[in-house]
Design an enzyme around this catalytic site. Structure first.
Site, mmCIF file in Angstrom:
data_model
loop_
_atom_site.group_PDB
_atom_site.id
_atom_site.type_symbol
_atom_site.label_atom_id
_atom_site.label_comp_id
_atom_site.label_asym_id
_atom_site.label_seq_id
_atom_site.Cartn_x
_atom_site.Cartn_y
_atom_site.Cartn_z
ATOM 1 N N SER A 1 3.417 2.967 7.376
ATOM 2 C CA SER A 1 4.539 2.026 6.891
ATOM 3 C C SER A 1 4.681 0.743 7.699
ATOM 4 C CB SER A 1 4.818 3.446 6.397
ATOM 5 O OG SER A 1 6.485 2.749 6.135
ATOM 6 N N TYR B 1 11.941 8.340 12.232
ATOM 7 C CA TYR B 1 10.144 9.047 11.345
ATOM 8 C C TYR B 1 9.266 7.094 11.252
ATOM 9 C CZ TYR B 1 8.186 7.076 6.646
ATOM 10 O OH TYR B 1 6.988 7.023 5.014
#
Length: 254
Positions: free
Chosen positions: A138, A151
C-alpha cells in the site's frame, strides 16, 4: 475438479478486491474462496458460476491462526487440484487511535497485516510450482505517517518482504512462479466505508483490472514478478512523499 489452467485461490473471499479478482480469473477454472466463516459470499458464488467457474468451494480460514496455513493450502489442493493463482487479499485496517493505547489491538493489526501475510506467502511460494501469487502492499507503507503508523508499518514490512520474495522467485529456475505486489492508493470499499477518500483513490475493480492485466490466460513461459503502483501516477506522489521534511510530514493527515 482440476483444470489445465489450474485453480484460483482467494484468501480473503469476502474482500472487495478478492471478489473482483475472482470474477476476472474464474472462467474455465475451479475456485476456492477462503474467509473467516463461509457466510456472506453467496452473491459472489452465483457470479462465479455465471462467469464460467467450473467448481467453487467455500472454506473457513482464520488468517491469524498461522499454524493452520499449510494445512489449508493442502486441503485446497485436495479439493481443486493444482493452484496456479493465489490471491492473498485478507487484512484489517484497524483503528489507529485505539492501537495507540491498546497494545492487544496493535498486535492484532500487526498479526493479520504482516505476520500472517509472511506466513501464507512463504507457504504458497514453497508449495506452488507455477503461476502467480498476488500480494497487497500500500502507499501507506511507503512512508509511515502519524495518522496511521500502525497499519502503515505492517505494509512497509510486507513490501520489503515481497521485494525479497520476488527476487527469490525470479532466480529460482525450478519454478515457473511469480509474485505480483500491488501498491494501491486509497481504495474505496467496505474496508474504508465512511472515510473521506484520499487523492488518487481507486475502486476495487480498477485494482483488479491492473492486476489481471499482468496474468496471462495461458502459462506458456516463466512469468515475471512485478510491483504495481495503482494508479500508475501514484508513483509520482510516492517520490514526492520521500522529499517532504520530517517536521512537515509528521503533521500530514491520512
Amino acid at each position: 475438479m482440476s483444470s489445465a489452467k489450474g485453480a484460483v485461490l482467494i484468501l480473503g473471499g469476502r474482500s472487495d478486491i478478492g471478489g473482483e479478482l475472482a470474477r476476472r480469473l474464474c472462467p474455465g477454472r475451479p475456485v476456492v474462496l477462503a474467509a473467516r466463516g463461509t457466510h456472506g459470499m453467496d452473491k459472489l458464488v452465483d457470479d462465479l458460476r455465471t462467469l464460467g467457474a467450473t467448481d467453487i468451494h467455500k472454506v473457513d480460514f482464520d488468517a491469524a491462526a498461522v499454524d493452520s496455513h499449510r494445512e489449508l493450502i493442502t486441503n485446497a489442493q485436495q479439493l481443486v487440484g493444482e493452484i496456479t493463482c493465489a490471491v492473498v487479499a485478507f487484512g484489517i485496517l484497524g483503528e489507529q487511535d485505539k492501537a495507540e493505547h491498546d497494545e492487544h489491538h496493535a498486535v492484532d493489526i500487526a498479526t493479520v497485516d504482516y505476520l500472517a501475510q509472511v506466513s501464507m506467502l512463504t507457504v504458497l511460494s514453497d508449495v506452488m510450482s507455477r503461476g502467480h501469487i498476488v500480494a497487497f502492499s500500500s502507499i501507506a507503507g511507503w512512508r509511515a505517517r502519524r495518522a496511521n503508523y500502525v497499519y502503515g508499518s505492517t505494509k512497509a514490512g510486507l513490501d520489503a518482504f515481497c521485494q525479497g520474495l520476488a527476487d527469490k522467485l525470479t532466480l529460482d529456475k525450478s519454478k515457473d512462479l511469480a509474485l505480483i505486489t500491488a501498491r494501491p492508493g486509497f481504495v474505496t470499499g467496505s474496508m474504508t466505508e465512511g472515510m473521506k477518500p484520499a487523492p488518487m483513490s481507486v475502486t476495487p475493480d480498477v485494482v483488479a483490472d491492473a492486476i489481471t492485466a499482468q496474468i496471462p490466460t495461458e502459462l506458456t513461459k516463466k512469468p515475471r514478478s512485478v510491483t504495481l503502483w495503482i494508479p500508475r501516477r501514484l508513483a509520482v506522489l510516492a517520490f514526492i512523499m520521500r522529499l517532504v521534511p520530517r517536521a512537515i510530514w509528521r503533521r500530514m493527515p491520512r
